[in-house]
Structure formats: structure tokens, C-alpha cells
Design a protein around this motif. Structure first.
Motif, mmCIF file in Angstrom:
data_model
loop_
_atom_site.group_PDB
_atom_site.id
_atom_site.type_symbol
_atom_site.label_atom_id
_atom_site.label_comp_id
_atom_site.label_asym_id
_atom_site.label_seq_id
_atom_site.Cartn_x
_atom_site.Cartn_y
_atom_site.Cartn_z
ATOM 1 N N THR A 130 0.676 -1.206 -0.074
ATOM 2 C CA THR A 130 0.136 0.000 -0.038
ATOM 3 C C THR A 130 0.740 1.216 0.017
ATOM 4 O OG1 THR A 130 -1.824 -1.136 1.244
ATOM 5 C CG2 THR A 130 -1.832 1.239 1.376
ATOM 6 N N THR A 152 -6.986 -0.399 -2.922
ATOM 7 C CA THR A 152 -8.184 -1.222 -2.347
ATOM 8 C C THR A 152 -8.684 -2.091 -3.410
ATOM 9 O OG1 THR A 152 -8.928 0.912 -1.276
ATOM 10 C CG2 THR A 152 -10.492 -0.752 -1.956
ATOM 11 N N ASN A 155 -6.225 -5.163 -2.809
ATOM 12 C CA ASN A 155 -6.474 -5.825 -1.683
ATOM 13 C C ASN A 155 -7.756 -6.659 -1.688
ATOM 14 O OD1 ASN A 155 -6.726 -6.513 1.176
ATOM 15 N ND2 ASN A 155 -5.783 -4.642 1.684
ATOM 16 N N ALA A 275 -15.176 -3.842 -1.985
ATOM 17 C CA ALA A 275 -14.433 -2.776 -2.791
ATOM 18 C C ALA A 275 -15.281 -1.832 -3.501
ATOM 19 C CB ALA A 275 -13.376 -3.853 -3.671
ATOM 20 N N GLN A 278 -16.618 0.535 -1.146
ATOM 21 C CA GLN A 278 -15.704 1.578 -0.632
ATOM 22 C C GLN A 278 -15.428 2.740 -1.854
ATOM 23 O OE1 GLN A 278 -11.869 -0.113 0.419
ATOM 24 N NE2 GLN A 278 -12.844 -0.686 2.447
ATOM 25 N N ARG A 332 -13.214 0.934 6.388
ATOM 26 C CA ARG A 332 -12.714 2.101 5.986
ATOM 27 C C ARG A 332 -12.927 3.251 7.075
ATOM 28 N NH1 ARG A 332 -14.160 4.251 0.513
ATOM 29 N NH2 ARG A 332 -15.945 5.511 1.796
#
Length: 409
Positions: A130, A152, A155, A275, A278, A332
Motif C-alpha cells: 500500500t 483497495t 486488496n 471494494a 468503498q 474504512r
């Protein structure tokens, strides 16, 4: 004039190297995260072959989470002085070692060791990759949200892709407990070579600092806010752990569905939804994000309980998508809330604490569910799990929302 043209050429080549390196690191990150969830739909095959009970699956899964936690504590920060590329390279090599262990030592003891070793690789890689993506992107002059968005996707997208790929191998490969690991070992070897082309973004110090494990800082004047964020992350990861480790068990036992591809597709839907959520909610006010996340997690878990009581596959799949969206936003928001109360200069330590609590959520509830499955019907366990996490997320999310600033996270 020629000198300026030469400088421009050098600058252009540097940007191209960093941009190419950015995508190599993103691919390595995505591949490693996918490998970490690859075995999820394969557990049913191991279980059928070796005749072990469902609780053993939860222990194997917990071994991975324990490896991540140990690595986060012992090695999650060392790329700050060892270098991003070197730590990423080591993490890929360790992931490859885990793949070899899966092939050569695939009884229950071997699965425990292979999963623990894989967890060590992921714990070292997550923060390193990251940070590396952010620094490589900045070196190209791009300081917008690209690096955070790609990190993101790599991941959570990788975590979701793993079960889907594993399910495909389980359905189509002649040797589903060998072929996927051989393929990923080859992928890691190729990526390790490509990583040698990636620019380093951390200057090596002439004198290395004395090694110490990652400290975990609890801000003295904001412990309530920290623990609310940490326990919200715990609840979020408990949901992810349940879907990742036990979907095949619940599909075969409660819903009488034996498709390995489906066992991989449902966790894929959970992570893909996380994902996507987010990415879509980045600009919402923090308080709005928290309230939306809690609502989605609660609705998703109510649907999980309903699916368990009605043995409905469609409801269970929908529950995963809804809960996954809430989990993505909730985690998050928890990270943002913890960072907001961190002491000056100690944000890294505070966030390390949140990550460790989150991965405890990936371990403790899954083990508890496994133990409960030894004595109770699957539907009862799913309903009980859903109720407990609803209470936890509702309480901690409410506290986070009360303390959240009215601005984007």
C-alpha cells in the motif's frame, strides 16, 4: 537547450519506470491477496478426502489469521527502513513457499503450517505494498486518489478473486488440490523477477535502527473512540471470516448445494461488493458512511439468519453482497476514526492496533463458530453468529457515528 531536452528525457524515463513499477506492484499485491483466499472452496474437497469435521476448517482458517497478526506485529513496519521492494520480494517468496507446502504436505497438519506461512507473507505485504503504490504514484506526479483506489481494488479485489479462481480449479482441474498451487507458485516466481525492475522508494539508511516489534499505541485521551473503531473493525472482519471460511460448509450442510464454483462465487461477491462500496462512498461525510455501513451490515446479517432458517441459497448470496458492502465501508470508516484520534506522530502505531484487533475478528469468532458447529445445528449457529455481530456492530458503529466529523473520510 540540449541539456534541458536531456533532463526532460531522463524525467520521462523515470516517470515511465515508476508508472510501470506501480502496476507491477499492484499485480503482485492482487495475486498475493488472491492466493490467500484461494483454498476457501477447496476445503470441502480436503474435508471429503480426509473425513475431518467442519470445526477443523475453522482452525485451518484461523492459522492463517494468526500468521497475519504475528507478521503485522513483527514485520509490518520493517519496509520503512529495509525498503519496499525488498520486503515485497520476500513476501512473494514466502507466498511461493506456502504454495509448495500445500502441494507437498497436504494433510491437516500441512494445511495448518501452509496457511500460517501464507499469513506471515500477507502480514508483511499489506502495509508495504500500500505504501509502495502511494510512493510510486507520487513519483509520477500523480497525487490524486489513484493509488488508494488501486490499493483497495488489489486488496479486497484480490481477496474476492481467490475463492472464484479456487472454485474454477475445483470444478475443472484434474488435480484441484495440486494444480492451483503450482500455477500460483509459477506466478509468484514471474512476479519476483518483474519486481527487480521496480524502483525503490525508500532511501536505505547508512545505519539501520535497532529492530523492535511494531508498537501498538492506545491514545490515552481517546481510548473510547479507539476501542469503538477497533471493535467495529473486529465485527467487520468476523463477517468476512465467516463467509470466507465456512461458506462451503453451510452450502453443503444447510442448503444441500455441493458446487465448488458456487462456494467460491459467494465469497467473491462479498469482497467485490466491499471494494465497490468503498469506491462509491469515498466522498460521503464520515458520519453518513458509518450509519450506512452499520445499516448494510445489519441488513445483510438479518438476511444471513433468514437464509439459514429457510435454507435459501438466493437469500444467502444476496446477504453476502449486502453485508460485504457494509463491511467495506465500515472498515474504512474504522481506520479513519482511529487515525483521527491518534496522537501526533503515532498514527502508524494506532492503526497497527486497529489492524491487529481486526484480524482477531478474523480468528476468534470463526473458531467460536467452529466449536459451536460441533454441538449445534448449522442454522442455529448462523442465527446466533448473526445476532452477536449485529449487536457488536450496532453498538460500536453508533459510538463511531456520534464521534465522527461531518466530512468525508
Amino acid at each position: 537547450m540540449p541539456v534541458r531536452a536531456h533532463d526532460r528525457d531522463v524525467d520521462l524515463r523515470s516517470r515511465l519506470r515508476h508508472d510501470t513499477g506501480f502496476w507491477i506492484v499492484a499485480l503482485a499485491f492482487l495475486s498475493a491477496m488472491a492466493f490467500s483466499t484461494l483454498p476457501s472452496p477447496l476445503y470441502a474437497i480436503y474435508q471429503e478426502r480426509d473425513h475431518f469435521a467442519a470445526p477443523v476448517v475453522t482452525v485451518v482458517f484461523a492459522a492463517y489469521a494468526l500468521g497475519v497478526m504475528a507478521s503485522l506485529y513483527l514485520a509490518g513496519h520493517v519496509s520503512d527502513w529495509l525498503g519496499r521492494r525488498r520486503v515485497t520480494l520476500v513476501a512473494l517468496v514466502v507466498s511461493g513457499l506456502s504454495a509448495v507446502l500445500f502441494v507437498l504436505w497436504n494433510d491437516v497438519a500441512g494445511l495448518l503450517v501452509a496457511r500460517f506461512v501464507n499469513g506471515i507473507a500477507i502480514g508483511a505485504l499489506t502495509a508495504t505494498a500500500t505504501a509502495h503504490l502511494s510512493e510510486l504514484s507520487a513519483a509520477t506526479g500523480r497525487r490524486g486518489p489513484r493509488a488508494a483506489l488501486v490499493a483497495t481494488v488489489a486488496n479486497l479485489g484480490g481477496l474476492g478473486l481467490g475463492p472464484l479462481v479456487g472454485g474454477l480449479f475445483a470444478e475443472r482441474a484434474a488435480e484441484p488440490l495440486v494444480t492451483p498451487y503450482v500455477v500460483f507458485a509459477a506466478v509468484f516466481a514471474a512476479l519476483a523477477v518483474l519486481l527487480l525492475l521496480v524502483p525503490e522508494t525508500v532511501e536505505r539508511r547508512e545505519e539501520r535502527p535497532a529492530y523492535r516489534p511494531q508498537r501498538v499505541s492506545l491514545p490515552g485521551d481517546a481510548r473510547a473512540a479507539f476501542w469503538a473503531a477497533g471493535m467495529a473493525a473486529f465485527g467487520a472482519f468476523a463477517v468476512l471470516g465467516m463467509f470466507t471460511s465456512l461458506t462451503p460448509t453451510f452450502l453443503t450442510g444447510t442448503m444441500h448445494e455441493s458446487s465448488h464454483l458456487l462456494a467460491g462465487a459467494i465469497p467473491f461477491g462479498v469482497y467485490a461488493s466491499a471494494a465497490t462500496a468503498q469506491a462509491l462512498t469515498m466522498r460521503l461525510a464520515t458520519r453518513t458512511q458509518v450509519l450506512l455501513a452499520v445499516s448494510l451490515v445489519v441488513a445483510g446479517l438479518i438476511a444471513v439468519a433468514a437464509a439459514a432458517l429457510t435454507a435459501s441459497l438466493a437469500v444467502f448470496a444476496l446477504a453476502g453482497v449486502v453485508a460485504g458492502a457494509g463491511v467495506g465501508v465500515l472498515f474504512r470508516s474504522a481506520i479513519a476514526s482511529a487515525a483521527a484520534v491518534a496522537a501526533p506522530g503515532r498514527a502508524g502505531e494506532t492503526l497497527a492496533g486497529v489492524f491487529l484487533i481486526a484480524y482477531a475478528g478474523l480468528t476468534v469468532p470463526v473458531l467460536a463458530v467452529g466449536a459451536a458447529l460441533a454441538a449445534l445445528p448449522q442454522a442455529t449457529v448462523l442465527v446466533g453468529f448473526s445476532g452477536a455481530v449485529i449487536v457488536l456492530v450496532g453498538v460500536t458503529g453508533g459510538r463511531m457515528a456520534a464521534q465522527a466529523p461531518a466530512r468525508a473520510a
